[in-house]
Design a protein around this motif. Structure first.
Motif, mmCIF file in Angstrom:
data_model
loop_
_atom_site.group_PDB
_atom_site.id
_atom_site.type_symbol
_atom_site.label_atom_id
_atom_site.label_comp_id
_atom_site.label_asym_id
_atom_site.label_seq_id
_atom_site.Cartn_x
_atom_site.Cartn_y
_atom_site.Cartn_z
ATOM 1 N N LYS A 10 -30.999 9.873 47.980
ATOM 2 C CA LYS A 10 -31.521 10.735 49.010
ATOM 3 C C LYS A 10 -32.994 10.543 49.225
ATOM 4 O O LYS A 10 -33.484 10.816 50.210
ATOM 5 N N GLY A 11 -33.904 9.906 47.984
ATOM 6 C CA GLY A 11 -35.221 9.724 48.408
ATOM 7 C C GLY A 11 -35.310 8.351 49.318
ATOM 8 O O GLY A 11 -36.048 8.445 50.297
ATOM 9 N N ALA A 12 -34.375 7.401 49.281
ATOM 10 C CA ALA A 12 -34.388 6.200 49.896
ATOM 11 C C ALA A 12 -34.021 6.641 51.465
ATOM 12 O O ALA A 12 -34.526 6.122 52.412
ATOM 13 N N ASP A 13 -33.138 7.603 51.710
ATOM 14 C CA ASP A 13 -32.742 8.191 53.146
ATOM 15 C C ASP A 13 -33.828 8.604 53.627
ATOM 16 O O ASP A 13 -34.205 8.551 54.705
ATOM 17 N N PHE A 14 -34.884 9.563 52.647
ATOM 18 C CA PHE A 14 -35.927 10.242 53.334
ATOM 19 C C PHE A 14 -36.773 9.345 53.746
ATOM 20 O O PHE A 14 -37.536 9.292 54.838
ATOM 21 N N GLU A 15 -37.195 8.180 53.244
ATOM 22 C CA GLU A 15 -38.169 7.120 53.304
ATOM 23 C C GLU A 15 -37.623 6.378 54.775
ATOM 24 O O GLU A 15 -38.546 6.202 55.624
ATOM 25 N N ARG A 16 -36.346 6.069 54.828
ATOM 26 C CA ARG A 16 -35.930 5.486 55.967
ATOM 27 C C ARG A 16 -36.054 6.418 57.169
ATOM 28 O O ARG A 16 -36.476 6.000 58.465
ATOM 29 N N GLU A 17 -36.043 7.723 57.088
ATOM 30 C CA GLU A 17 -36.180 8.633 58.184
ATOM 31 C C GLU A 17 -37.680 8.626 58.476
ATOM 32 O O GLU A 17 -37.812 8.788 59.619
ATOM 33 N N LEU A 18 -38.377 8.537 57.385
ATOM 34 C CA LEU A 18 -39.919 8.617 57.752
ATOM 35 C C LEU A 18 -40.310 7.526 58.580
ATOM 36 O O LEU A 18 -41.363 7.629 59.563
ATOM 37 N N VAL A 19 -39.663 6.227 58.358
ATOM 38 C CA VAL A 19 -39.934 4.928 58.953
ATOM 39 C C VAL A 19 -39.654 5.233 60.590
ATOM 40 O O VAL A 19 -40.574 4.759 61.296
ATOM 41 N N HIS A 20 -38.462 5.747 60.880
ATOM 42 C CA HIS A 20 -38.408 5.919 62.230
ATOM 43 C C HIS A 20 -39.129 6.990 62.823
ATOM 44 O O HIS A 20 -39.363 6.790 64.101
ATOM 45 N N LEU A 21 -39.630 8.040 62.183
ATOM 46 C CA LEU A 21 -40.469 8.971 62.781
ATOM 47 C C LEU A 21 -42.069 8.259 63.067
ATOM 48 O O LEU A 21 -42.539 8.633 64.094
ATOM 49 N N PHE A 22 -42.259 7.491 61.918
ATOM 50 C CA PHE A 22 -43.690 7.039 62.366
ATOM 51 C C PHE A 22 -43.383 5.830 63.462
ATOM 52 O O PHE A 22 -44.510 5.609 64.215
ATOM 53 N N ARG A 23 -42.378 4.998 63.461
ATOM 54 C CA ARG A 23 -42.186 4.126 64.571
ATOM 55 C C ARG A 23 -42.214 4.967 65.878
ATOM 56 O O ARG A 23 -42.843 4.252 66.955
ATOM 57 N N ASP A 24 -41.647 5.923 65.877
ATOM 58 C CA ASP A 24 -41.815 6.919 67.095
ATOM 59 C C ASP A 24 -43.141 7.161 67.694
ATOM 60 O O ASP A 24 -43.498 7.197 68.682
ATOM 61 N N ALA A 25 -43.929 7.767 66.608
ATOM 62 C CA ALA A 25 -45.185 8.279 66.751
ATOM 63 C C ALA A 25 -46.121 7.148 66.985
ATOM 64 O O ALA A 25 -47.244 7.291 67.661
#
Length: 112
Positions: A10-25
């Protein structure tokens, strides 16, 4: 009760989600998950400007997450804790001084 393996995923999935959000931003910025190695401190999400500590759990301790980010923070980076409780929105925590720097930069740039 969830297992440790489930919580790590769950923590690793959250980190991956954040990577995608920051790449978009931040298009074009080198943003990736930090690889956790024994003995070497690394941000959960490696990106320019910020040292991101990510916590995804039932009741994340926001202050502890921010303290970990600020204690481990690499030189020249701004410590940030991004926490998300189950079925709730993610929260971003940073120091008031860092936040006011962002507000000041935004205020000046909007007038240009």
């Amino acid at each position: 009760m969830p297992s440790g393996k489930y919580n790590r995923k769950k923590g690793a999935d959250f980190e991956r989600e954040l990577v995608h959000l920051f790449r978009d931003a931040m298009p074009g910025a080198p943003v990736k998950r930090g690889l956790q190695c024994r003995g070497a401190e690394m941000a959960d999400v490696d990106c320019p400007v910020f040292w991101i500590e990510a916590k995804r759990m039932k009741r994340p301790n926001i202050r502890a997450a921010y303290k970990q980010a600020s204690d481990d923070c690499g030189k020249g980076k701004i410590p940030v804790a991004i926490t998300r409780a189950n079925r709730e929105d993610a929260l971003v925590t940073l120091s008031l001084d860092d936040f006011l720097d962002f507000v000041g930069e935004w205020w000046v740039s909007r007038e240009e």
